[in-house]
Design a protein around this motif. Sequence first.
Motif, PDB file in Angstrom:
ATOM      1  N   LEU A  16       0.817  -1.212   0.000  1.00 19.01           N
ATOM      2  CA  LEU A  16       0.000   0.000   0.000  1.00 19.01           C
ATOM      3  C   LEU A  16       0.853   1.266   0.000  1.00 19.01           C
ATOM      4  CD1 LEU A  16      -2.891   1.124   0.122  1.00 19.01           C
ATOM      5  CD2 LEU A  16      -2.692   1.126   2.598  1.00 19.01           C
ATOM      6  N   SER A  17       1.801   1.360   0.924  1.00 20.08           N
ATOM      7  CA  SER A  17       2.641   2.551   1.000  1.00 20.08           C
ATOM      8  C   SER A  17       3.485   2.726  -0.258  1.00 20.08           C
ATOM      9  CB  SER A  17       3.543   2.485   2.229  1.00 20.08           C
ATOM     10  OG  SER A  17       2.778   2.528   3.409  1.00 20.08           O
ATOM     11  N   ARG A  18       3.980   1.627  -0.785  1.00 14.52           N
ATOM     12  CA  ARG A  18       4.826   1.696  -1.974  1.00 14.52           C
ATOM     13  C   ARG A  18       4.045   2.152  -3.196  1.00 14.52           C
ATOM     14  NH1 ARG A  18       5.137  -2.194  -5.558  1.00 14.52           N
ATOM     15  NH2 ARG A  18       4.422  -3.766  -4.070  1.00 14.52           N
ATOM     16  N   VAL A  19       2.827   1.652  -3.331  1.00 12.36           N
ATOM     17  CA  VAL A  19       2.033   1.955  -4.521  1.00 12.36           C
ATOM     18  C   VAL A  19       1.302   3.277  -4.395  1.00 12.36           C
ATOM     19  CG1 VAL A  19       0.079   1.184  -5.930  1.00 12.36           C
ATOM     20  CG2 VAL A  19       1.761  -0.478  -5.106  1.00 12.36           C
ATOM     21  N   ALA A  20       0.720   3.527  -3.221  1.00  6.71           N
ATOM     22  CA  ALA A  20      -0.188   4.671  -3.081  1.00  6.71           C
ATOM     23  C   ALA A  20       0.350   5.783  -2.196  1.00  6.71           C
ATOM     24  CB  ALA A  20      -1.533   4.189  -2.545  1.00  6.71           C
ATOM     25  N   GLY A  21       1.557   5.650  -1.662  1.00  2.00           N
ATOM     26  CA  GLY A  21       2.103   6.710  -0.834  1.00  2.00           C
ATOM     27  C   GLY A  21       1.995   6.390   0.644  1.00  2.00           C
ATOM     28  N   VAL A  22       2.968   6.842   1.423  1.00  2.00           N
ATOM     29  CA  VAL A  22       3.023   6.528   2.855  1.00  2.00           C
ATOM     30  C   VAL A  22       1.789   7.031   3.588  1.00  2.00           C
ATOM     31  CG1 VAL A  22       4.315   6.914   4.984  1.00  2.00           C
ATOM     32  CG2 VAL A  22       5.542   6.532   2.840  1.00  2.00           C
ATOM     33  N   GLY A  23       1.346   8.242   3.248  1.00  2.00           N
ATOM     34  CA  GLY A  23       0.226   8.836   3.967  1.00  2.00           C
ATOM     35  C   GLY A  23      -1.059   8.048   3.855  1.00  2.00           C
ATOM     36  N   THR A  24      -1.214   7.287   2.770  1.00  3.47           N
ATOM     37  CA  THR A  24      -2.432   6.509   2.578  1.00  3.47           C
ATOM     38  C   THR A  24      -2.604   5.444   3.647  1.00  3.47           C
ATOM     39  OG1 THR A  24      -2.237   6.881   0.202  1.00  3.47           O
ATOM     40  CG2 THR A  24      -3.682   5.104   0.899  1.00  3.47           C
ATOM     41  N   ALA A  25      -1.496   4.971   4.206  1.00  4.09           N
ATOM     42  CA  ALA A  25      -1.559   3.884   5.184  1.00  4.09           C
ATOM     43  C   ALA A  25      -1.704   4.381   6.613  1.00  4.09           C
ATOM     44  CB  ALA A  25      -0.308   3.020   5.059  1.00  4.09           C
ATOM     45  N   SER A  26      -1.996   5.661   6.795  1.00  5.33           N
ATOM     46  CA  SER A  26      -2.130   6.210   8.145  1.00  5.33           C
ATOM     47  C   SER A  26      -3.526   6.780   8.351  1.00  5.33           C
ATOM     48  CB  SER A  26      -1.078   7.313   8.361  1.00  5.33           C
ATOM     49  OG  SER A  26      -1.282   8.377   7.443  1.00  5.33           O
ATOM     50  N   GLY A  27      -3.844   7.117   9.619  1.00 13.67           N
ATOM     51  CA  GLY A  27      -5.120   7.745   9.922  1.00 13.67           C
ATOM     52  C   GLY A  27      -6.308   6.835   9.708  1.00 13.67           C
ATOM     53  N   VAL A  28      -7.481   7.464   9.580  1.00 15.91           N
ATOM     54  CA  VAL A  28      -8.720   6.711   9.407  1.00 15.91           C
ATOM     55  C   VAL A  28      -8.681   5.876   8.130  1.00 15.91           C
ATOM     56  CG1 VAL A  28     -11.201   6.913   9.010  1.00 15.91           C
ATOM     57  CG2 VAL A  28     -10.104   8.333  10.748  1.00 15.91           C
ATOM     58  N   THR A  29      -8.241   6.476   7.032  1.00 13.02           N
ATOM     59  CA  THR A  29      -8.183   5.743   5.770  1.00 13.02           C
ATOM     60  C   THR A  29      -7.285   4.527   5.893  1.00 13.02           C
ATOM     61  OG1 THR A  29      -8.601   7.707   4.430  1.00 13.02           O
ATOM     62  CG2 THR A  29      -7.500   5.866   3.345  1.00 13.02           C
ATOM     63  N   GLY A  30      -6.132   4.704   6.539  1.00 15.70           N
ATOM     64  CA  GLY A  30      -5.228   3.581   6.729  1.00 15.70           C
ATOM     65  C   GLY A  30      -5.855   2.476   7.553  1.00 15.70           C
ATOM     66  N   SER A  31      -6.590   2.841   8.596  1.00 18.24           N
ATOM     67  CA  SER A  31      -7.246   1.834   9.436  1.00 18.24           C
ATOM     68  C   SER A  31      -8.318   1.080   8.661  1.00 18.24           C
ATOM     69  CB  SER A  31      -7.863   2.503  10.665  1.00 18.24           C
ATOM     70  OG  SER A  31      -6.868   3.030  11.512  1.00 18.24           O
ATOM     71  N   VAL A  32      -9.064   1.802   7.824  1.00 12.83           N
ATOM     72  CA  VAL A  32     -10.089   1.149   7.007  1.00 12.83           C
ATOM     73  C   VAL A  32      -9.444   0.159   6.041  1.00 12.83           C
ATOM     74  CG1 VAL A  32     -11.816   1.517   5.201  1.00 12.83           C
ATOM     75  CG2 VAL A  32     -11.756   3.024   7.198  1.00 12.83           C
ATOM     76  N   LEU A  33      -8.377   0.573   5.371  1.00 15.65           N
ATOM     77  CA  LEU A  33      -7.718  -0.301   4.411  1.00 15.65           C
ATOM     78  C   LEU A  33      -7.013  -1.465   5.104  1.00 15.65           C
ATOM     79  CD1 LEU A  33      -6.303   2.374   1.944  1.00 15.65           C
ATOM     80  CD2 LEU A  33      -8.280   0.884   1.625  1.00 15.65           C
ATOM     81  N   ARG A  34      -6.452  -1.221   6.286  1.00 13.29           N
ATOM     82  CA  ARG A  34      -5.847  -2.322   7.036  1.00 13.29           C
ATOM     83  C   ARG A  34      -6.917  -3.363   7.372  1.00 13.29           C
ATOM     84  NH1 ARG A  34      -1.413  -3.563  10.141  1.00 13.29           N
ATOM     85  NH2 ARG A  34      -0.471  -1.498   9.917  1.00 13.29           N
ATOM     86  N   GLY A  35      -8.103  -2.897   7.772  1.00 12.75           N
ATOM     87  CA  GLY A  35      -9.188  -3.818   8.063  1.00 12.75           C
ATOM     88  C   GLY A  35      -9.554  -4.667   6.864  1.00 12.75           C
ATOM     89  N   TYR A  36      -9.468  -4.087   5.677  1.00 13.29           N
ATOM     90  CA  TYR A  36      -9.756  -4.840   4.455  1.00 13.29           C
ATOM     91  C   TYR A  36      -8.773  -5.990   4.284  1.00 13.29           C
ATOM     92  CZ  TYR A  36      -9.635  -5.945  -0.530  1.00 13.29           C
ATOM     93  OH  TYR A  36      -9.610  -6.613  -1.727  1.00 13.29           O
ATOM     94  N   PHE A  37      -7.485  -5.705   4.374  1.00  9.08           N
ATOM     95  CA  PHE A  37      -6.485  -6.750   4.165  1.00  9.08           C
ATOM     96  C   PHE A  37      -6.472  -7.759   5.311  1.00  9.08           C
ATOM     97  CE2 PHE A  37      -4.716  -3.332   1.428  1.00  9.08           C
ATOM     98  CZ  PHE A  37      -4.718  -4.036   0.231  1.00  9.08           C
ATOM     99  N   GLU A  38      -6.709  -7.314   6.534  1.00 12.06           N
ATOM    100  CA  GLU A  38      -6.728  -8.238   7.670  1.00 12.06           C
ATOM    101  C   GLU A  38      -7.861  -9.248   7.570  1.00 12.06           C
ATOM    102  OE1 GLU A  38      -4.856  -5.652  11.394  1.00 12.06           O
ATOM    103  OE2 GLU A  38      -7.019  -5.592  11.009  1.00 12.06           O
ATOM    104  N   ASN A  39      -8.908  -8.895   6.873  1.00  5.43           N
ATOM    105  CA  ASN A  39     -10.091  -9.766   6.823  1.00  5.43           C
ATOM    106  C   ASN A  39     -10.213 -10.587   5.556  1.00  5.43           C
ATOM    107  OD1 ASN A  39     -12.032  -9.436   9.277  1.00  5.43           O
ATOM    108  ND2 ASN A  39     -11.135  -7.406   8.923  1.00  5.43           N
TER     109      ASN A  39
END
Length: 366
Positions: free
Chosen positions: A51-74
Motif C-alpha cells: 500500500l505505502s509503496r504503490v499509493a504513498g506513505v500517507g495513505t496507510a495512516s489515519g482513518v483511511t489507513g485503518s479502514v484499508l488495514r481492516g480490508y487486508f486483515e479480513n
Amino acid sequence: MTDMNYPGVNIESLGSLSLSVPSGATAVPLFIGDFGTAFEGVVRVDSWPALSRVAGVGTASGVTGSVLRGYFENGGGLCYLANTAGKTLQEALTAVEAFDDVTILVPLGLWDGGADAAGVTARAVATYAASRRAMAILHADRDHDPRQARDAARAFKLDDGQSAHAALYHPWLIPPGNGAQPVPPVGAVAGVWCRVDSERGVWKAPANATVNGGARPSQAVSDTEQDEAKPVDVLREFPGQGTLVWGARTLNETDDRWKYISVRRLANSVERDLREAVRVAVFEPNSEPTWEKLRSAADTYLQGVWRQGGLMGNTREEAYFVQIGKGVTMTEEDVKAGRFVLKVGLAAVRSAEFIPVTVTGEAGQA
C-alpha cells in the motif's frame, strides 16, 4: 416459476465465438476517497505491505489507513484506489471505466460532508454499481444508533435498482490499541466479502463471519435493535466469538427477490460471466446452431455453479433453466435484426423461485 418479462441487457460490441463460460472475479473492491497528493487517478494494490509503496506513505495512516488495514486483515487481496482530490466523484468514477474487474465500490469518508452530501454520494455510487453489475458498501455515520442508521439509509432515497445494489453497515469499529478511535466498518466488511467468496463462493451470504484484527463494535446492538434497523446490516460482538458481521441484506425493501446480498451478487456474477461469453457471437449467424452453442455453454456453466452448492434444487431442472430461440425468447423481428436473447433462471432462494437473468446480444444476421 416467476414471470420472466424483465429488462434485458444490450451488448454493443462482440468478438469471436467461444463454447465456454469462464468464471470471472467476484470480489474486487474499489475504494473511493480523497487521497491528497499520494497518487493520481486510479491505482491497483494487492496487499497491505504494497500500500505505502504503490499509493504513498500517507495513505496507510489515519482513518483511511485503518479502514484499508481492516480490508487486508479480513481476507482482502487485489483492490483499486480512486483518488477524488481535485476531481468530482463522477470524474473519479469515469476513470474507473478502464478497470472492468471491479465488482465492489466503497466510498470512504461518506459522511464527512454531512447528510446531504452522503446522500448524493450514496446515490451516485449505487447508480454506478447497478450499471456495472457491482455492489456498493456504505456505512452509517459515527454517532448513529441503529434506528438512525436505518432512517439515514432510507433518506438516501435510492430507487429499486440502486438499493438492490447497495448495503449499509452499522456501527463503526474500534481498532485494537490504547486510545484508538472508531473507523467506518466498510474496509473490514469488504475484506469479509472477499474471504467468504474465496472460501465458499459468491452465493454464500457474507454473514455470521468473524471480523479479524481485534476490532470491536463502537456500540452494542441488541436483537430488538437489529430487527428495528432492517435493512441495515449490523456488526455485533458475542461472548467467545468476537465481532461478527451479523446481517446480509441489501437496502432494497420492496422486491423480495433482491432482499439479500448473496442473491443479488450471484445474479450479478452470472450476468457478467454470460455477457463475456456472448461477446463473441458478432461474427456468427443468428440461427439455431449458434443458439445451441450458447445454450450448451450456459448450461455447462450453471451446472458447475449448482454442483458447487451455489443453487438450490435436487436436480438441474430444479436449480436453473436456460432458454434461447425463436418463439421462445426471440421474435422474428429480433432474428432479422441480428439480436439474440438468452434467458436463465436461478433457484438462488428456494427451488420453487427462479431469479431471472436476461442477456441480449447482437450476432450476424441469419
